[in-house]
Design an enzyme around this catalytic site. Sequence first.
Site, mmCIF file in Angstrom:
data_model
loop_
_atom_site.group_PDB
_atom_site.id
_atom_site.type_symbol
_atom_site.label_atom_id
_atom_site.label_comp_id
_atom_site.label_asym_id
_atom_site.label_seq_id
_atom_site.Cartn_x
_atom_site.Cartn_y
_atom_site.Cartn_z
ATOM 1 N N ASN A 108 2.241 22.559 -26.746
ATOM 2 C CA ASN A 108 2.150 23.955 -27.254
ATOM 3 C C ASN A 108 3.506 24.706 -26.759
ATOM 4 O OD1 ASN A 108 0.224 23.637 -28.689
ATOM 5 N ND2 ASN A 108 -1.381 24.454 -27.472
ATOM 6 N N CYS B 249 -5.509 22.983 -36.732
ATOM 7 C CA CYS B 249 -6.818 22.556 -36.290
ATOM 8 C C CYS B 249 -7.483 23.701 -36.991
ATOM 9 C CB CYS B 249 -7.127 22.248 -34.945
ATOM 10 S SG CYS B 249 -6.368 21.044 -34.333
ATOM 11 N N ARG C 61 -8.383 31.888 -38.876
ATOM 12 C CA ARG C 61 -7.247 32.009 -37.565
ATOM 13 C C ARG C 61 -6.252 32.886 -38.307
ATOM 14 N NH1 ARG C 61 -5.960 26.098 -35.038
ATOM 15 N NH2 ARG C 61 -4.903 27.462 -33.546
HETATM 16 N N1 EPU Z 1 -5.593 35.917 -33.547
HETATM 17 C C1 EPU Z 1 -5.934 37.021 -34.119
HETATM 18 N N2 EPU Z 1 -4.706 37.137 -34.959
HETATM 19 C C2 EPU Z 1 -3.465 36.801 -34.789
HETATM 20 C C3 EPU Z 1 -3.479 35.690 -33.887
HETATM 21 C C4 EPU Z 1 -4.568 35.270 -33.070
HETATM 22 O O1 EPU Z 1 -6.832 37.586 -34.489
HETATM 23 O O2 EPU Z 1 -2.435 37.112 -35.431
HETATM 24 C C5 EPU Z 1 -7.230 35.617 -32.702
HETATM 25 C C6 EPU Z 1 -7.328 33.974 -33.101
HETATM 26 O O3 EPU Z 1 -8.214 33.888 -34.191
HETATM 27 C C7 EPU Z 1 -8.143 33.552 -31.770
HETATM 28 C C8 EPU Z 1 -7.375 34.313 -30.669
HETATM 29 O O4 EPU Z 1 -6.692 35.353 -31.314
HETATM 30 O O5 EPU Z 1 -9.433 34.107 -31.763
HETATM 31 C C9 EPU Z 1 -6.316 33.487 -29.811
HETATM 32 O O6 EPU Z 1 -5.600 32.950 -30.663
HETATM 33 P P1 EPU Z 1 -4.009 32.569 -30.380
HETATM 34 O O7 EPU Z 1 -3.223 33.155 -31.276
HETATM 35 O O8 EPU Z 1 -3.982 32.437 -28.905
HETATM 36 O O9 EPU Z 1 -4.044 31.134 -30.808
HETATM 37 P P2 EPU Z 1 -2.901 30.248 -31.699
HETATM 38 O O10 EPU Z 1 -1.444 30.710 -31.282
HETATM 39 O O11 EPU Z 1 -3.238 30.001 -33.073
HETATM 40 C C10 EPU Z 1 -2.464 28.416 -29.544
HETATM 41 C C11 EPU Z 1 -2.504 26.993 -29.642
HETATM 42 C C12 EPU Z 1 -3.892 26.663 -29.714
HETATM 43 C C13 EPU Z 1 -4.724 27.091 -28.453
HETATM 44 C C14 EPU Z 1 -4.606 28.683 -28.701
HETATM 45 C C15 EPU Z 1 -5.434 29.387 -27.410
HETATM 46 C C16 EPU Z 1 -0.256 26.320 -30.584
HETATM 47 C C17 EPU Z 1 0.425 25.678 -31.633
HETATM 48 N N3 EPU Z 1 -1.667 26.219 -30.559
HETATM 49 O O12 EPU Z 1 -3.013 28.701 -31.021
HETATM 50 O O13 EPU Z 1 -3.700 25.114 -29.434
HETATM 51 O O14 EPU Z 1 -6.124 26.854 -28.812
HETATM 52 O O15 EPU Z 1 -3.243 28.906 -28.498
HETATM 53 O O16 EPU Z 1 -4.917 28.829 -26.173
HETATM 54 O O17 EPU Z 1 0.114 26.735 -29.528
HETATM 55 C C18 EPU Z 1 -4.339 22.903 -29.424
HETATM 56 O O18 EPU Z 1 -3.408 22.521 -28.800
HETATM 57 O O19 EPU Z 1 -5.577 22.009 -29.579
HETATM 58 C C19 EPU Z 1 -4.522 24.208 -29.875
HETATM 59 C C20 EPU Z 1 -5.574 24.438 -30.943
#
Ligand code: EPU
Length: 419
Positions: free
Chosen positions: A23, A117, A122
């Site tokens: 990540n 995933c 999301r």
């Molecule tokens: N969220 C919102 N609005 C947004 C962005 C996020 O409501 O604009 C919510 C999401 O729905 C969730 C929470 O905020 O409920 C946290 O989401 P986050 O944005 O932190 O997650 P992400 O950026 O989509 C990254 C990792 C994930 C990891 C999460 C949490 C990457 C590419 N992905 O996802 O990694 O689970 O942070 O740490 O960096 C994995 O590696 O298996 C993976 C899924």
Amino acid sequence: MEKLVIKGNKPLVGEVNISGAKNAAVAVIPAALMVQGFVKIENVPNISDVKLLADLLRLLGAKVNFDDKNTLSIDSTEVDKYIASYEMVRHMRGSYYLLGALLARFGKAQVPFPGGCDFGYRPIDQHIKGFEALGAKVTVEHGVIKAEADRLKGCQIFLDVVSVGATINIMIAATHAEGITTIENAAKEPHVVDVANFLNAIGANVKGAGTDVIKIHGVNTLSGGITHAIIPDQIEAGTFMIAAAATKGDILVKNVIPKHMESLTAKLLEMNIAVEENEDSIRVKGVEKINKANIKTLPYPGFPTDLHPQTTVLLCLAEGTSTITESVFDSRFAYVDELKRMGALIKVEGRMAVIEGVKSLTGAPVKALDLRAGAAVVLAALAAKGTSEIYNLKYIDRGYEDFEDKLRSLGADISRVIE
Ligand code: EPU
């Protein structure tokens, strides 16, 4: 179709080297698009998400070369496109970082909605809110996010939810903005800090990464000629730590930052598992009697959501009733039905799984439903009595470098076969 065949119930013993953080890599690589020059990125995990991003950058006009399996050279001098291909973007979540990087470089970007995933809804509204606060006009047409700005302007952004993706994306976009951008309620994950370190190495001015307030002083030029090494993968390290405990083995997990593992280490100790921290390695030794535990996932430094499914496997083997509550994503329990095929006793109640410990799991044909759910069924199969077959390997290949080889070197009976 490929599948993994695992003959379980063997303790994993030995040493394993942890690769670079997925990540962090999936954000640093797109951020390299902002540099009119050359950067070298070391300790890049050799996984399919990274290869996909390398191809995406090539399509935009960058010269991307794997100097070796884990070293990537990127020259973005001749990048002249700001539109990313749907065919590639739809396979990965991290492709949303192209928006921030292209917007910073060209003042415009067109990127289809990201894939990745499936844990329910999301949204990326916080990314969009950030770009708009920086002065970009953002529209969504036919599944494509279009962002455009004459000049991005520094601003103050308070994130409504702690989001890793939004924090990093806004940080990337703001490097070139005029004036100071402040992100409040920012994510504090180790990979946020790693991306900030990369941005500072190419000439950006980012302060406070790792705290919940990040300040970015916009700069006019970014320069190449630098080498950045990606930090070790916290989640891969955690997966092997749990593998040691679940198979009642003894693994020295090398090339880790023990501080990043504290929330897991604390829970393993609570579960009676022996954990020994060294400067850049952690030894985990399994025990016969695993104590039950109650766990809640949280943004860093809390317990990582990306270790949730793997930890459930361990709780299945603990004595008594444990719980795991998912508070980062709406829905991350699809893996439960796969573990039930292997004899797990789990009930999902809202955002909580209630896990009744069993004496042992039993081998079965199961599917990797997403990356970490895939890791969980592999761990369950390694601990289980009998043979398991694991399908849908594309998810596991997205995020774990040489997973089977590393497990085999620890004594696992695992092979990949083509049906
Ligand atoms: N969220 C919102 N609005 C947004 C962005 C996020 O409501 O604009 C919510 C999401 O729905 C969730 C929470 O905020 O409920 C946290 O989401 P986050 O944005 O932190 O997650 P992400 O950026 O989509 C990254 C990792 C994930 C990891 C999460 C949490 C990457 C590419 N992905 O996802 O990694 O689970 O942070 O740490 O960096 C994995 O590696 O298996 C993976 C899924």
